[in-house]
Write a protein that holds these residues in place. Structure first.
Motif, PDB file in Angstrom:
ATOM      1  N   CYS A 102      26.608 -11.599 -34.565  1.00  0.00           N
ATOM      2  CA  CYS A 102      25.192 -11.346 -34.802  1.00  0.00           C
ATOM      3  C   CYS A 102      24.905  -9.852 -34.745  1.00  0.00           C
ATOM      4  N   SER A 103      24.011  -9.425 -35.631  1.00  0.00           N
ATOM      5  CA  SER A 103      23.744  -7.986 -35.702  1.00  0.00           C
ATOM      6  C   SER A 103      23.069  -7.459 -34.444  1.00  0.00           C
ATOM      7  N   ARG A 104      22.483  -8.353 -33.648  1.00  0.00           N
ATOM      8  CA  ARG A 104      21.812  -7.872 -32.449  1.00  0.00           C
ATOM      9  C   ARG A 104      22.667  -8.024 -31.194  1.00  0.00           C
ATOM     10  N   ASP A 105      23.922  -8.402 -31.361  1.00  0.00           N
ATOM     11  CA  ASP A 105      24.769  -8.601 -30.194  1.00  0.00           C
ATOM     12  C   ASP A 105      24.734  -7.353 -29.315  1.00  0.00           C
ATOM     13  N   ALA A 106      24.552  -7.584 -28.026  1.00  0.00           N
ATOM     14  CA  ALA A 106      24.503  -6.514 -27.035  1.00  0.00           C
ATOM     15  C   ALA A 106      23.203  -5.722 -27.084  1.00  0.00           C
ATOM     16  N   ASN A 107      22.333  -6.086 -28.014  1.00  0.00           N
ATOM     17  CA  ASN A 107      21.059  -5.389 -28.106  1.00  0.00           C
ATOM     18  C   ASN A 107      19.963  -6.418 -28.317  1.00  0.00           C
ATOM     19  N   CYS A 108      20.145  -7.573 -27.635  1.00  0.00           N
ATOM     20  CA  CYS A 108      19.322  -8.730 -27.934  1.00  0.00           C
ATOM     21  C   CYS A 108      18.506  -9.077 -26.700  1.00  0.00           C
ATOM     22  N   GLU A 109      17.217  -9.238 -26.890  1.00  0.00           N
ATOM     23  CA  GLU A 109      16.349  -9.530 -25.741  1.00  0.00           C
ATOM     24  C   GLU A 109      16.621 -10.918 -25.168  1.00  0.00           C
ATOM     25  N   LEU A 110      17.021 -11.852 -26.031  1.00  0.00           N
ATOM     26  CA  LEU A 110      17.319 -13.191 -25.529  1.00  0.00           C
ATOM     27  C   LEU A 110      18.560 -13.145 -24.639  1.00  0.00           C
ATOM     28  N   GLN A 111      19.557 -12.396 -25.083  1.00  0.00           N
ATOM     29  CA  GLN A 111      20.756 -12.226 -24.256  1.00  0.00           C
ATOM     30  C   GLN A 111      20.388 -11.604 -22.919  1.00  0.00           C
ATOM     31  N   ARG A 112      19.544 -10.602 -22.977  1.00  0.00           N
ATOM     32  CA  ARG A 112      19.175  -9.894 -21.757  1.00  0.00           C
ATOM     33  C   ARG A 112      18.472 -10.833 -20.779  1.00  0.00           C
ATOM     34  N   CYS A 196       7.418  -2.980 -45.045  1.00  0.00           N
ATOM     35  CA  CYS A 196       7.448  -1.794 -44.179  1.00  0.00           C
ATOM     36  C   CYS A 196       8.525  -1.920 -43.115  1.00  0.00           C
ATOM     37  N   GLY A 197       8.906  -3.173 -42.814  1.00  0.00           N
ATOM     38  CA  GLY A 197       9.964  -3.360 -41.834  1.00  0.00           C
ATOM     39  C   GLY A 197       9.531  -3.167 -40.395  1.00  0.00           C
ATOM     40  N   GLU A 198       8.223  -3.035 -40.162  1.00  0.00           N
ATOM     41  CA  GLU A 198       7.744  -2.870 -38.788  1.00  0.00           C
ATOM     42  C   GLU A 198       8.063  -4.104 -37.955  1.00  0.00           C
ATOM     43  N   CYS A 199       7.988  -5.277 -38.568  1.00  0.00           N
ATOM     44  CA  CYS A 199       8.320  -6.505 -37.844  1.00  0.00           C
ATOM     45  C   CYS A 199       9.811  -6.556 -37.556  1.00  0.00           C
ATOM     46  N   VAL A 200      10.595  -6.118 -38.538  1.00  0.00           N
ATOM     47  CA  VAL A 200      12.046  -6.138 -38.365  1.00  0.00           C
ATOM     48  C   VAL A 200      12.428  -5.228 -37.194  1.00  0.00           C
ATOM     49  N   ALA A 201      11.750  -4.079 -37.143  1.00  0.00           N
ATOM     50  CA  ALA A 201      12.067  -3.126 -36.079  1.00  0.00           C
ATOM     51  C   ALA A 201      11.713  -3.672 -34.703  1.00  0.00           C
ATOM     52  N   ARG A 202      10.774  -4.601 -34.655  1.00  0.00           N
ATOM     53  CA  ARG A 202      10.326  -5.110 -33.359  1.00  0.00           C
ATOM     54  C   ARG A 202      10.918  -6.457 -32.989  1.00  0.00           C
ATOM     55  N   CYS A 203      11.562  -7.144 -33.907  1.00  0.00           N
ATOM     56  CA  CYS A 203      12.102  -8.480 -33.599  1.00  0.00           C
ATOM     57  C   CYS A 203      13.079  -8.375 -32.433  1.00  0.00           C
ATOM     58  N   PRO A 204      12.874  -9.182 -31.385  1.00  0.00           N
ATOM     59  CA  PRO A 204      13.740  -9.050 -30.205  1.00  0.00           C
ATOM     60  C   PRO A 204      15.109  -9.694 -30.398  1.00  0.00           C
ATOM     61  N   VAL A 205      15.219 -10.519 -31.438  1.00  0.00           N
ATOM     62  CA  VAL A 205      16.506 -11.148 -31.731  1.00  0.00           C
ATOM     63  C   VAL A 205      16.865 -10.766 -33.164  1.00  0.00           C
ATOM     64  N   ALA A 206      17.662 -11.555 -33.824  1.00  0.00           N
ATOM     65  CA  ALA A 206      18.038 -11.180 -35.183  1.00  0.00           C
ATOM     66  C   ALA A 206      17.421 -12.125 -36.205  1.00  0.00           C
ATOM     67  N   ALA A 207      16.252 -12.675 -35.859  1.00  0.00           N
ATOM     68  CA  ALA A 207      15.584 -13.540 -36.827  1.00  0.00           C
ATOM     69  C   ALA A 207      15.116 -12.720 -38.017  1.00  0.00           C
ATOM     70  N   LEU A 208      14.703 -11.510 -37.737  1.00  0.00           N
ATOM     71  CA  LEU A 208      14.388 -10.559 -38.793  1.00  0.00           C
ATOM     72  C   LEU A 208      15.413  -9.449 -38.642  1.00  0.00           C
ATOM     73  N   ALA A 209      16.296  -9.366 -39.590  1.00  0.00           N
ATOM     74  CA  ALA A 209      17.372  -8.388 -39.428  1.00  0.00           C
ATOM     75  C   ALA A 209      17.601  -7.647 -40.728  1.00  0.00           C
TER      76      ALA A 209
END
Lengths: 345, 628, 531
Positions: A102-112, A196-209
């Motif tokens: 996953c692109s958010r591995d190690a940078n994922c709020e759910l993991q945290r 604009c990708g503002e949502c992508v930048a804020r998604c805590p997981v990789a649902a928007l990636a």
């Protein structure tokens, strides 16, 4: 601003009146697990992960709980732990276990959050696992929407509403079938989304990636090259390539926000069409030449057209220093004030 | 016209109808009556009266409650007690006209009972029957007795007296009466209505709203519909009084679009109230002006939650607002102070103002005054809407009003409060009906659903059924409700289908508490009640499902088998012929057998096997192939 | 901008005139939308029903080219209703009486007749703008790109002065600059009449300063403006052109004329990052570095000087523009170009440019600095004109104005008005954005926005290829039936070389600013005959 004193887990803190318990904790370096909270947005209180016990009797979410003088907060009360753990376990039980790819591995709020509340294999095994099987919306050229990873924190919906005022997305359907979608649940490119990708930048997981999200080896602080607003950016560099752009939250102009061009319009930099060598017209055709040859040809010609026969057009796209030298060159070397640029276009 | 003149005119009309010397036929044509065929009955009466040249008044009224008796017809013939006929058909209507209106035979065989003055031999007095005696008709005061489309009927029955009186009182005085009455919100929450009205009055702001919650999303609950269809003006009057009290100029009735008749009745009532000066500018000559608008809801269960409801009126997605938040009385519809009450709460207000707080509190318990309305359903003899004083016991309701368990069955549980309520066992049947006692027992008053279950009900399956509903109807915004109800449902489905694990009961318990403690709104917080109460009172059934793969009530198909008793089977072939999947084999006059691999547990064979043989039995746990 | 971007979000009233902010300045538009969301009154004055109208309290949909009467009409209402800030006017303005006298021609009724905006809307807008301060005016090319663009700007300025909305937080006259460093290139003297910092070339004192600093004598005569340069190229006076980072083949009004002018040169040097449509005409093309490949500074629309930093090495043999110029000057034997890098150039800029006097690279490390920043201790200036205006008297002039219509109006032959705007997804001539595949996917071709009523009258379907013709040229484009344009108005961007909009536009120039009237010209739209 007026301050109040409250106690979190036995620690006395000072917090701004009007702030929430979660804000007070985070501002004082205390982590209360949370998923749907974002500093730019009005607290929503949907993930229920930030629950705390207030004054030893009441369970409340901390993200919407205003601080009060003398308030006593526990983040480790057994009831708090139980609710929080179940909530996170429920999320994980419904989340794909594809962390390593996953692109958010190690940078994922759910993991945290999961690691903070202590999710174990044993506790998870008790649950009925089910991961939502919905097609990925890959219609947007810059990012994908993968509902299976969505935790429905609503940060994207609120970003599009509260910050962007575009409202391209909202919740659709209900209950476990709730997803974030567009009007009529059509692909995102058929909505009023401005990418604009503002949502992508804020998604805590990789649902928007982002479709491509190579991790940068370094970041360079700079300024966007498009319109005159001058948004602060961080250019992500990997090898000799610019591979990504992030909004600079410290910049007073944009405070991290970017538009579609600023965030995603960087690929021209490493584009194969780039001019990489001087070209000189020979026999009617532009052919590559050395810098020496090209500049000598220019110098020779310019030397013959000083004064009224010469004009320079500087550029609104290049730096102040570039422009300064061009006007100096025109005035001092070419002996004319025939210098202008496209300010009027 | 002054109010006195309006009243005089209405009384005249009402008198003429009731004591004008003509027979009066009333037919209950609320939605419940209509679905039972009431419109055909009306038509039959019309035709018959005309054909026979009988001068009688034919009036369509609302529902008086006993669903089991619909269509219900009352005939008031001068000189006779009023006869109530049950389950009337067009055929019976003609018969009744001929026998009773032309002749003097009241056709006792069709009668449910008589009421009013006088007696008729062979027909019991309704109000003395166990089904009616414990009832106290207050909110239902006009339902089934007046023509809901005729405002004069309402006025002649003490209608709009409360409004007229309230307009002569100070707002604080109205609040005081409401507070002293002890009326608690009839939507289920039970918040003291007077205190809510007081908060609405004290809320700062020039623009305020009154909202009537007529969303009524609980399956099996239809009392609000009955009140609106049978007595719409009582709701309007309550709202207008509320509007005057808190200083609002607009009221909304949020009524589900699945109630088209209720909406029509409201539209008509609002129009009439305007014509009579009870709505609009300068109501009854005062400075107070008020409008009421109808907002049809699209049928989401969650929109019955007050904050979701107000958002829905605003045209937004109906999702409960997240606490901590200001109360709706401070920040409600369009973020303005809003007084939101249930249909029955508003309907109660006029009589409280008219008759006084003390009168209202004269029935019920100390902390739960007045009456409660229930939709009594399930395995009881008499299903329908009932209105009883608070404090009556569950046993009285089920065994007296309900007439006991249907088909000679055994009581097992009663579920109150709709899908978020709990299931209470036999041992709690003497629990008095009030907000606090039901809460203590693990259930809720809720919207007033009351489902009675007998021994053929599987309590795990019941929990599964209700979770199935709450899972679908969850708005989806918060994690515990959205995913918690799904997880609970998945586990219950597993248990019902024999895949339960010993640790599931602990997990159900744990999750239920987390859903309760973690969810955003009341719907989420109570969603696990069916699980918690069944776990608490019927734990043995869970254990049987999980440990023995046995469904004691023989409901869960994965855990039951149909078997043929070799001793009893005579080879009549009836079962084999009726089996839809050809799972039964056997030649004529030879013992039959069921192929368990093919059997789908439909139970048709059991029904078809003649009683004199009773050769087929349903067993749980499942049997293996060779045993059958 | 007289004020800062962050202040817009705090304004009580915003008048957005001639700016399609959400498309052209999306991040700045966030401030406008934030203000509107928080209850500010947003007045959008635009001939088109642009996206910003969704957030507006009031949309004044005036006829293209009638900004002066619209704004003067508002001023007239403000004066008539006693809403003017007389204390401010007395203390800080000049020529109020002459200005008021010129309002005689702008009664709401007459203005309504000229602009097509109902009189009551003009009154409402005036009351809003004057009644709820601080009020900020945002404007863009919709104000400036007219043959009377200067008048338009004066009209805007009059309105702000009249209500005291200058020199105050969250108020002001705020032109939104289009290009990343258009502010900086003006600041740096990339203009024919001024040295860096807007110091006049014909001011002897100034000239002496530069002559002594640069060690040579300089021309006292202002040079030619862009449009004039093209005219002199066309007539052969100018023989040699050094063109840096521009693509006039696509961006110049009346592009055919511009192309002919370029072809008439003896020698054309184009310095750019891509081989643009213009570079193809050059004798020598010099490869420049992009912003990501060099150090330097950009100055944004709120006068904030910010550091640009090198992220990667220039592609191939490309070089930063300053370095190319320096080397060229060296080849020509000039002195004073041997800089070690941009930081050193900034030192010289600061020494010669009073408004940049306090700017140095170390000071720009954080959030940058907003000029004027005259010395090294000055914190920069978020809001201009707080105490005095930059005139000799320190007072602001109010300017009497008269209505002049656009240079070219629709007629029987060319019955529609064409106006130009921008797409959110592309930038200028598209040399950069059209090389970003994703942006190209989101917006891949020019579309002629046309009202369905006009389309119906012309028998045109949605997405049909049509021919658009003006007195100066013709091009083909696909239609997009849209309520954005009122009947009679059509609109296009100019990002697409395949549909070069600027072959149509009118080069008629404003007499002062010499800006061409790309916002209004008369065109005809024709069906393309089926083969």
């Amino acid at each position: 601003m007026k301050k109040v004193t409250l106690t979190i887990d036995g620690l006395q803190l000072r917090a701004d009146e009007g702030s929430t318990v979660l804000q007070a904790a985070l501002a004082n370096g205390l982590y209360i697990p949370n998923l749907c909270n974002h500093p730019d947005l009005v607290p929503a209180g949907l993930c229920r992960v930030c629950v705390v016990k207030v004054d030893d009797w009441k369970i409340s979410i901390s993200c919407k709980l205003p601080v009060k003088e003398g308030m006593v907060i526990s983040t480790e009360d057994p009831e708090v732990q139980r609710i929080r753990k179940s909530t996170v376990e429920l999320l994980v039980a419904n989340h794909p276990m594809t962390c390593l790819t996953c692109s958010r591995d190690a940078n994922c709020e759910l993991q945290r959050v999961a690691s903070y509340v202590g999710i174990t294999q044993e506790s998870l095994k008790r649950y009925r696992r089910s991961v939502r099987q919905l097609p990925i919306d890959s219609s947007n050229p810059f990012f994908d929407i993968d509902h299976s990873k969505c935790v429905l924190c609503g940060i994207c919906v609120r970003t599009c509403d509260e910050l962007q005022n575009i409202n391209a997305i909202d919740y659709v359907r209900r209950g476990v079938h709730t997803t974030v979608g567009t009007l009529g649940n059509k692909p995102i490119t058929q909505s009023c989304c401005e990418s604009c990708g503002e949502c992508v930048a804020r998604c805590p997981v990789a649902a928007l990636a982002p479709k491509e999200s190579p991790i940068s080896m370094r970041e360079v602080k700079s300024v966007c090259t498009y319109c005159g607003v001058g948004c602060g950016i961080l250019l992500g560099v990997r090898g000799e390539k610019v591979v990504g752009v992030r909004g600079d939250r410290d910049n007073p102009v944009n405070r991290g926000s970017l538009c579609v061009k600023g965030r995603y319009g960087f690929k021209f930099i490493n584009h194969p069409d780039r001019l990489t060598t001087p070209l000189v017209r020979k026999d009617g055709v532009l052919v590559p030449a050395s810098w020496d040859e090209a500049l000598e040809r220019v110098a020779a010609n310019f030397s013959e057209h000083k004064g009224e026969q010469f004009a320079a057009l500087a550029s609104a796209r290049i730096t102040n220093e570039d422009n300064y030298l061009i006007q100096k060159f025109t005035r001092a070397v070419m002996q004319t004030n025939n210098i202008d640029h496209c300010a009027r276009l | 016209m002054t109010f006195a003149e309006i009243q005089a005119q209405a009384n005249l009309e009402w008198e003429a109808l009731n004591n004008g010397g003509r027979p009066q036929i009333t037919v209950g044509t609320a939605t419940c009556g209509r679905s039972a065929g009431a419109m055909a009955v009306v038509k039959a009466f019309e035709e018959e009266l005309q054909a026979k040249g009988i001068d009688a008044a034919l009036v369509e009224v609302g529902c008086i409650g006993p669903c089991y008796a619909e269509p219900l017809v009352n005939i008031k013939k001068p000189g006779w007690a009023t006869v109530s006929y049950r389950n009337v058909t067009a055929e019976m209507a003609r018969e009744i006209v001929a026998a009773f209106l032309l002749g003097d035979d009241p056709l006792a065989k069709y009668a449910l009972g008589v009421f009013g003055e006088g007696e008729i031999a062979g027909i019991p007095n309704i109000l003395s029957t166990p089904a009616f005696k414990p009832q106290e008709r207050r909110v239902f005061r006009n339902c089934g007795t007046i023509d809901p489309t005729n405002i004069n009927h309402y006025i002649a029955n003490d209608g709009y007296i409360g409004l007229n009186k309230a307009l002569g009182m100070r707002q604080e005085e109205v609040v005081d009466v409401m507070k002293r009455s002890g009326l608690r919100g009839r939507g289920g929450g039970g918040f003291p209505a007077g205190r809510k009205w007081e908060a609405g009055l004290k809320a700062k702001g020039t623009q305020k709203y009154v909202v009537c919650n007529a969303d009524e999303g609980d399956p099996g609950a239809f009392m609000d519909r009955a009140v609106i269809e049978g007595d719409p003006h009582s709701v309007l009057e309550g709202m207008i009084i509320a509007g005057y009290t808190i200083g609002a100029d607009t009221g909304y009735i949020y009524v589900r679009a699945e109630y088209p008749l209720a909406i029509r009745r409201l539209e008509r009532a609002i129009q009439q109230a305007h014509e009579f000066g009870f709505l609009g500018q300068n109501i009854l000559g005062t400075n107070f002006s008020f409008e009421i608008r109808i907002f049809p809801g699209a049928g989401a269960f969650v929109c019955g939650e007050s904050t979701a409801l107000t958002l829905s009126i605003e045209g937004k997605r109906g999702m409960p607002r997240v606490a901590p938040r200001p109360r709706t009385t401070e920040v409600g519809l369009y973020d303005k102070p809003t007084l939101l009450n249930n249909v029955k709460t508003f309907s109660s207000a006029p009589m409280i103002i008219t008759r006084g707080a003390e009168w209202f509190a004269s029935v019920g318990t100390e902390k739960s005054t007045g009456t409660a309305i229930f939709a009594l359903t399930g395995k009881v003899q008499n299903c329908g809407l009932i209105e009883v004083p608070m404090g009556i016991t569950l046993r009285d309701i089920i065994y007296d009003i309900g007439g006991g368990i249907a088909d000679g069955g055994q009581f097992k549980a009663v579920q109150t409060g709709g899908p978020s309520g709990g299931c209470l066992p036999e041992s709690l049947l003497d629990t008095p009906i009030d907000y606090d006692s039901l809460d203590a027992a693990g259930s809720i008053m809720g919207s007033g659903g009351m489902v009675v279950m007998d021994e053929k009900t599987c309590m795990v399956d019941v929990a599964r059924y209700f979770l199935d509903f709450t899972e679908i109807e969850s708005c989806g915004q918060c994690v515990p409700c959205r995913l918690g109800t799904k997880q609970l449902l998945d586990i219950l489905k597993d248990i019902c289908s024999g895949r339960g694990k010993p640790e599931d009961m602990d997990l159900l318990y744990e999750l239920s508490h987390s859903v309760h403690g973690g969810s955003v709104c009341g719907l989420g917080q109570t969603a696990a009640n069916p699980v918690l109460t069944t776990l608490r009172y019927f734990r043995d059934e869970y254990e049987a499902h999980i440990n023995d793969r046995c469904c004691p009530a023989k409901v869960c198909k994965s855990l039951i088998s149909y078997v043929i008793d070799k001793e009893k089977c005579v080879g009549c072939t009836l079962c084999a012929k009726s089996c839809p999947v050809q799972a039964i084999s056997g030649e004529k006059k030879k013992i039959h057998s069921i192929d368990q691999a093919l059997c789908v547990q439909c139970g048709v064979c059991l029904e078809k096997c003649p009683k004199k043989f009773s050769a087929i039995a349903c067993v749980s746990p499942k049997v293996k192939q060779e045993e059958s | 901008m007289t004020n800062s971007i962050a202040e817009i979000g705090e304004a009580a009233t915003i008048l957005a005139v001639g700016t399609n902010t959400t498309q052209a300045h999306p991040v700045l538009a966030l401030q406008v939308k934030k203000a509107a969301r928080n209850g500010a009154r947003l007045i959008v004055a635009n001939p088109k029903k642009i996206d910003l109208c969704r957030h507006a309290t009031l949309h004044l949909q005036h006829r293209p080219g009638t900004d002066v009467p619209l704004l003067m009409g508002m001023a007239r209402v403000i004066v008539d209703e006693g809403l003017a800030d007389m204390a401010f006017i007395q203390a800080r303005c000049e020529d109020y009486e002459a200005f008021v006298a010129s309002l005689a021609d702008f009664s709401p009724e007459r203005v309504a007749a000229i602009t097509g905006v109902p009189a009551e809307q003009i009154v409402a807008a005036a009351r809003m703008y004057a009644g709820y301060g601080p009020a900020s005016i945002l404007y863009c090319m919709g104000i400036t790109q007219h043959s009377h663009g200067t008048d338009n700007v004066w009209a805007v300025s009059n309105l702000a002065l009249l209500t005291g909305n200058l020199g105050k937080f969250a108020s002001g006259v705020n032109p939104l600059r289009g290009q990343n460093n258009v502010q900086g290139s003006c600041d740096m003297g990339g203009l024919p009449n001024v040295y860096p910092g807007y110091q006049q070339v014909n001011d002897p004192k100034v000239r002496e300063k530069f002559e002594s600093a640069w060690g040579l004598s300089l021309s006292p005569d202002p040079g030619l403006t862009l449009g004039e340069v093209f005219d002199r190229m066309y007539d052969g006076t100018i023989k040699s052109l050094y063109l840096v980072g521009e693509n006039p083949v696509l961006t110049e009004a009346n592009a055919n004329h511009a192309i002919a002018a370029l072809k008439n040169l003896d020698f054309l040097v184009v310095q750019d990052i891509f081989l643009t449509e213009t570079a193809l005409l050059a004798d020598v093309v010099l490869p420049a570095a992009t912003f990501a490949e060099k150090d330097g500074t950009f100055t944004n629309t709120e006068r904030r000087v910010q550091r640009v930093r090198q992220a990667i090495a220039p592609r191939g043999e490309a070089k930063p523009d300053w370095q190319i110029v320096a080397e060229l000057a060296g080849k020509m034997g000039a002195k004073g170009f041997d800089f070690s890098g941009p930081e050193e150039i900034m030192v010289e800029i600061a020494s010669l440019t009073p408004s940049y006097g306090g700017i140095s690279y170390p000071r720009l490390e954080g959030a940058g600095l907003q000029w004027p920043c005259p010395d090294k201790d000055h914190p920069g200036t978020p809001t201009l004109h707080v105490e005095r205006f930059g005139t000799a008297s320190g007072k602001a002039k109010m300017i009497p104005l008269a209505f002049r219509d656009a240079d070219e109006l629709p007629d029987g032959e060319y019955p529609l008005v064409l106006t130009t705007d921008r797409s959110l997804f592309h930038y200028h001539s598209g040399s950069m954005t059209r090389r970003v595949a994703g942006l190209e996917q989101l917006n891949s071709e020019e579309l002629l926005k046309i009202n369905p009523r006009d389309a119906k009258a012309l028998g045109l379907a949605d997405k049909e290829m049509v021919q658009v013709t003006s007195r100066r040229g013709t091009m083909t484009v696909r239609t997009s039936l849209s309520q954005v344009c009122p009947p009679g108005l059509v609109s296009m961007t100019f990002h697409f070389a395949e549909s070069p909009t600027n072959v149509l536009t009118n080069p008629a120039r404003d007499p002062v600013a010499k800006i061409p009237e790309t916002k209004v010209c008369a065109v005809r739209v024709d069906k393309i005959a089926q083969p």
